[in-house]
Scaffold this motif. Structure first.
Motif, PDB file in Angstrom:
ATOM      1  N   PRO A   1       3.084  -3.865   1.210  1.00  0.00           N
ATOM      2  CA  PRO A   1       1.971  -4.137   2.123  1.00  0.00           C
ATOM      3  C   PRO A   1       1.707  -2.990   3.102  1.00  0.00           C
ATOM      4  CG  PRO A   1       3.431  -6.025   2.013  1.00  0.00           C
ATOM      5  CD  PRO A   1       4.104  -4.908   1.291  1.00  0.00           C
ATOM      6  N   THR A   2       2.765  -2.320   3.543  1.00  0.00           N
ATOM      7  CA  THR A   2       2.601  -1.198   4.460  1.00  0.00           C
ATOM      8  C   THR A   2       1.829  -0.066   3.801  1.00  0.00           C
ATOM      9  OG1 THR A   2       4.713  -1.780   5.466  1.00  0.00           O
ATOM     10  CG2 THR A   2       3.829   0.399   5.966  1.00  0.00           C
ATOM     11  N   VAL A   3       2.171   0.246   2.571  1.00  0.00           N
ATOM     12  CA  VAL A   3       1.483   1.319   1.844  1.00  0.00           C
ATOM     13  C   VAL A   3       0.030   0.929   1.569  1.00  0.00           C
ATOM     14  CG1 VAL A   3       1.405   2.587  -0.343  1.00  0.00           C
ATOM     15  CG2 VAL A   3       3.582   2.240   0.822  1.00  0.00           C
ATOM     16  N   PHE A   4      -0.205  -0.303   1.142  1.00  0.00           N
ATOM     17  CA  PHE A   4      -1.566  -0.739   0.843  1.00  0.00           C
ATOM     18  C   PHE A   4      -2.440  -0.765   2.097  1.00  0.00           C
ATOM     19  CE2 PHE A   4      -0.362  -3.209  -3.229  1.00  0.00           C
ATOM     20  CZ  PHE A   4      -0.388  -2.018  -3.955  1.00  0.00           C
ATOM     21  N   VAL A   5      -1.909  -1.226   3.214  1.00  0.00           N
ATOM     22  CA  VAL A   5      -2.683  -1.260   4.459  1.00  0.00           C
ATOM     23  C   VAL A   5      -2.985   0.167   4.917  1.00  0.00           C
ATOM     24  CG1 VAL A   5      -2.573  -1.869   6.911  1.00  0.00           C
ATOM     25  CG2 VAL A   5      -1.905  -3.533   5.187  1.00  0.00           C
ATOM     26  N   ALA A   6      -2.011   1.051   4.833  1.00  0.00           N
ATOM     27  CA  ALA A   6      -2.234   2.446   5.225  1.00  0.00           C
ATOM     28  C   ALA A   6      -3.289   3.084   4.319  1.00  0.00           C
ATOM     29  CB  ALA A   6      -0.927   3.231   5.162  1.00  0.00           C
ATOM     30  N   PHE A   7      -3.199   2.845   3.014  1.00  0.00           N
ATOM     31  CA  PHE A   7      -4.184   3.388   2.076  1.00  0.00           C
ATOM     32  C   PHE A   7      -5.577   2.842   2.371  1.00  0.00           C
ATOM     33  CE2 PHE A   7      -6.483   3.038  -1.992  1.00  0.00           C
ATOM     34  CZ  PHE A   7      -6.558   4.384  -2.316  1.00  0.00           C
ATOM     35  N   LYS A   8      -5.654   1.551   2.643  1.00  0.00           N
ATOM     36  CA  LYS A   8      -6.945   0.927   2.951  1.00  0.00           C
ATOM     37  C   LYS A   8      -7.548   1.529   4.217  1.00  0.00           C
ATOM     38  CE  LYS A   8      -9.019  -3.613   3.661  1.00  0.00           C
ATOM     39  NZ  LYS A   8      -8.777  -5.050   3.679  1.00  0.00           N
ATOM     40  N   LEU A   9      -6.747   1.723   5.254  1.00  0.00           N
ATOM     41  CA  LEU A   9      -7.249   2.315   6.491  1.00  0.00           C
ATOM     42  C   LEU A   9      -7.717   3.751   6.284  1.00  0.00           C
ATOM     43  CD1 LEU A   9      -4.698   0.937   9.105  1.00  0.00           C
ATOM     44  CD2 LEU A   9      -7.081   0.258   8.773  1.00  0.00           C
ATOM     45  N   ILE A  10      -6.994   4.507   5.488  1.00  0.00           N
ATOM     46  CA  ILE A  10      -7.387   5.892   5.224  1.00  0.00           C
ATOM     47  C   ILE A  10      -8.705   5.930   4.454  1.00  0.00           C
ATOM     48  CG2 ILE A  10      -6.764   7.957   3.899  1.00  0.00           C
ATOM     49  CD1 ILE A  10      -3.826   7.348   4.672  1.00  0.00           C
ATOM     50  N   VAL A  11      -8.831   5.115   3.403  1.00  0.00           N
ATOM     51  CA  VAL A  11     -10.049   5.096   2.593  1.00  0.00           C
ATOM     52  C   VAL A  11     -11.241   4.623   3.424  1.00  0.00           C
ATOM     53  CG1 VAL A  11     -11.164   3.957   0.633  1.00  0.00           C
ATOM     54  CG2 VAL A  11      -8.854   4.866   0.401  1.00  0.00           C
TER      55      VAL A  11
END
Length: 73
Positions: A5-15
């Motif tokens: 979840p940490t990686v997915f949330v970080a990726f979502k925020l970056i995108v």
């Protein structure tokens, strides 16, 4: 704590951040084009809206006056 979840949330925020940056940049660049024609169109539209508002205000005032006169207030 799981790392997915940490990686997915970080990726979502970056995108989303990159997408918002380019959307704002595109709208800013589009706003620079045809500035004079847009200003003229906005003034014309606001004049129409103001005229419609004044006519509507007069119609509501006349309706209220007639209704008050009919009801004997």
């Amino acid at each position: 704590m799981e790392w997915i979840p940490t990686v997915f949330v970080a990726f979502k925020l970056i995108v989303l951040g990159i997408g918002m940056f380019f959307a704002i940049k595109w709208h800013y660049d589009q706003g620079k084009k045809g500035k004079e024609n847009e200003r003229r169109a906005v003034l014309r539209a606001s004049g129409k809206v103001a005229a419609i508002f004044v006519v509507s205000l007069l119609a509501v005032g006349l309706l209220a006056f007639v209704l008050i006169d009919k009801l004997g207030m």
